[in-house]
Design an enzyme around this catalytic site. Structure first.
Site, mmCIF file in Angstrom:
data_model
loop_
_atom_site.group_PDB
_atom_site.id
_atom_site.type_symbol
_atom_site.label_atom_id
_atom_site.label_comp_id
_atom_site.label_asym_id
_atom_site.label_seq_id
_atom_site.Cartn_x
_atom_site.Cartn_y
_atom_site.Cartn_z
ATOM 1 N N HIS A 120 0.832 -1.212 0.000
ATOM 2 C CA HIS A 120 0.000 0.000 0.000
ATOM 3 C C HIS A 120 0.866 1.261 0.000
ATOM 4 O O HIS A 120 0.668 2.168 -0.827
ATOM 5 C CB HIS A 120 -0.909 -0.011 1.229
ATOM 6 C CG HIS A 120 -1.835 1.163 1.307
ATOM 7 N ND1 HIS A 120 -3.092 1.152 0.774
ATOM 8 C CD2 HIS A 120 -1.671 2.399 1.848
ATOM 9 C CE1 HIS A 120 -3.678 2.314 0.979
ATOM 10 N NE2 HIS A 120 -2.832 3.093 1.637
ATOM 11 N N GLU A 121 1.812 1.313 0.927
ATOM 12 C CA GLU A 121 2.655 2.510 1.019
ATOM 13 C C GLU A 121 3.608 2.619 -0.167
ATOM 14 O O GLU A 121 3.976 3.721 -0.571
ATOM 15 C CB GLU A 121 3.441 2.498 2.336
ATOM 16 C CG GLU A 121 2.578 2.465 3.592
ATOM 17 C CD GLU A 121 1.564 3.603 3.652
ATOM 18 O OE1 GLU A 121 1.813 4.669 3.050
ATOM 19 O OE2 GLU A 121 0.513 3.415 4.294
ATOM 20 N N HIS A 163 1.891 4.703 -2.782
ATOM 21 C CA HIS A 163 2.037 6.146 -2.559
ATOM 22 C C HIS A 163 3.452 6.608 -2.910
ATOM 23 O O HIS A 163 3.638 7.624 -3.593
ATOM 24 C CB HIS A 163 1.752 6.480 -1.091
ATOM 25 C CG HIS A 163 0.338 6.244 -0.668
ATOM 26 N ND1 HIS A 163 -0.743 6.687 -1.383
ATOM 27 C CD2 HIS A 163 -0.176 5.615 0.436
ATOM 28 C CE1 HIS A 163 -1.862 6.353 -0.759
ATOM 29 N NE2 HIS A 163 -1.540 5.685 0.342
#
Length: 462
Positions: free
Chosen positions: A18-19, A22
């Site tokens: 997920h990170e 980003h």
């Protein structure tokens, strides 16, 4: 120990992916990344990158989340924060056009969906032995019996009035389609091929909804069961009613309490209906018939906390069913994976929507304790079960983060949509108020999920 390791590994993978979404898109858009953190709280490990940005990589003590800190992402305190060098101003997050900020924030959930697609595609490509959807005789009076489903019917497609029947290859496909139809409050349109080769279409009406009671088994409630061989004892638990009665591994159960035991599901239902009662079990052991008296035990009903107890034999049952290796070529596996992610996402949103309007039980919410329990159980069943679990949780995480709730990615995306349409950012005063509301909502949902977790945990341990 397996449960803890499986949970930590699963959460770590999902957070990193997920990170990483980003981080990757932020770098692609030219934004300076100050920190990439897995977890919150006390820093256990820190490393500073060698690149010109000197990004700080950290591992923290509480592995229930993570974050990517970008230059200019949040309001700065002039007295405490050093001024941003003029040459770095074009690389701050808040100086980026709205479409870049949207892409950076959306990348986290998108990467979760991409991970799920990759995992589902891997499972479809490798394949697995799956029970074929060949039906046994339904119980008299059941929904399946009323629809005229018969023994040896093979399910070939399942749909609804709103969705054309789609082909099914395995029993798990049938289960999922009926689960979806029940959640949607629709009848199921089932196409079957009979033992004589003739095809016909039947309608399953008044399907139960697992949204109202997460413990409900839609297949069992409908009366569908696989065509199986003899019911045998796979394992007898030490100190159980089954061990005291003299049951052994490999025993074939012929009758229970005078009723023919042709289906393991029937046998389980009869046992549960007789807590702390006496019964007789007719078995075949090495071809010889025997009758064993048994005094059943009792256990709490997880589907009805505080309700009557359920009978317990303390033996694991086994019933052979016909299986087939179900696998896809790489291109078809990818298509299957994309459809699976879409269906799972839509199903999650439907259940969430029904919870909001009071049409679904709040027991559908699960927290870290339940997730950890499922992680351990999936890992104990083998790598394929664990990968399927990881894919499912990845989809759930992606859907959760896209909800339009302030403090979640979806809340920020909503702000950017407003900014794109009006040409002005949402005022900071509004954002501050909405953030407090969002935090309150998240805390409420987290508390409810933990309450559900603890209720299940205490119920399971009596």
């Amino acid at each position: 120990m397996l449960t803890v390791l499986a949970f930590v590994f699963a959460i770590a993978v999902l957070i990193v992916v997920h990170e990483l979404g980003h981080y990757s898109v932020a770098r692609l858009c030219g934004v300076k990344v100050l920190r990439f953190s897995v977890g919150f709280g006390k820093v256990l490990f820190r490393r500073v990158g060698r690149g010109p940005d000197r990004t700080e990589w950290t591992l923290c003590a509480i592995p229930l989340g993570g974050y990517v800190k970008m230059l200019g992402e949040s309001a700065r305190d002039p007295e405490r924060d050093p001024p941003i060098p003029p040459e770095d101003l074009p690389r701050t997050f808040d100086h980026q056009p709205v479409y870049k900020r949207f892409a950076i924030v959306a990348a986290g959930p998108v990467f979760n969906f991409l991970l799920a697609i990759a995992l589902y595609a891997l499972l479809a490509w490798v394949g697995a032995q799956e029970p074929l959807p060949i039906l046994g005789a339904p119980p008299p009076g059941s929904i399946a019996a009323q629809a005229d489903l018969r023994a040896k019917d093979r399910v070939v497609a399942v749909g609804t009035d709103e969705e054309a029947p789609t082909p099914v290859r395995a029993w798990s496909d049938v289960r999922m389609r009926l689960y979806e139809a029940g959640i949607g409050g629709r009848d199921a349109i089932v196409q079957v091929r009979g033992a004589d080769g003739a095809e016909r279409t039947v309608r399953l009406r008044e399907l139960p909804s697992a949204a109202r009671s997460p413990q409900v088994d839609v297949i069992e409630q409908v009366g569908l069961r696989l065509l199986g061989g003899p019911v045998t004892i796979a394992e007898v638990l030490p100190g159980s009613a089954g061990e005291r009665a003299g049951l052994r591994r490999g025993d074939q159960i012929v009758r229970f309490a005078g009723q023919p035991a042709d289906q393991a599901s029937d046998l389980i239902r009869w046992i549960r209906a007789m807590p702390e009662q006496n019964a007789s079990i007719d078995i075949l052991r090495d071809g010889l018939p025997m009758t064993l008296p048994v005094r059943l035990g009792a256990d709490a009903d997880s589907a009805n906390p505080g309700g009557p107890k359920l009978g317990k034999l303390g033996a694991q049952l086994s019933q052979h069913v016909e299986t087939e290796l179900i696998r896809d070529e790489p291109v078809h596996a990818l298509g299957h994976a994309m459809r699976e992610v879409w269906r799972t996402s839509m199903l999650s949103l439907k259940v969430l929507g029904k919870m909001i309007v009071g049409q679904a039980s709040l027991q559908n919410l699960s927290g870290p304790i339940t997730v950890a329990d499922f992680a351990g159980k999936a890992a104990s069943l083998g790598w394929q079960s664990f990968v399927a679990f990881l894919a499912l949780i990845s989809v759930s995480l992606g859907v959760l983060n896209l909800l339009p709730v302030p403090v979640l990615d979806g809340g920020h995306l909503l702000y950017y949509c407003v900014e794109f349409l009006t040409g002005k950012p949402v005022p900071e005063s509004w954002q501050a108020v909405l953030q407090k509301i969002g935090i309150a909502c998240i805390l409420l949902l987290t508390s409810l999920a933990l309450y559900n977790d603890l209720s299940r945990l205490f119920l399971a341990h009596g």
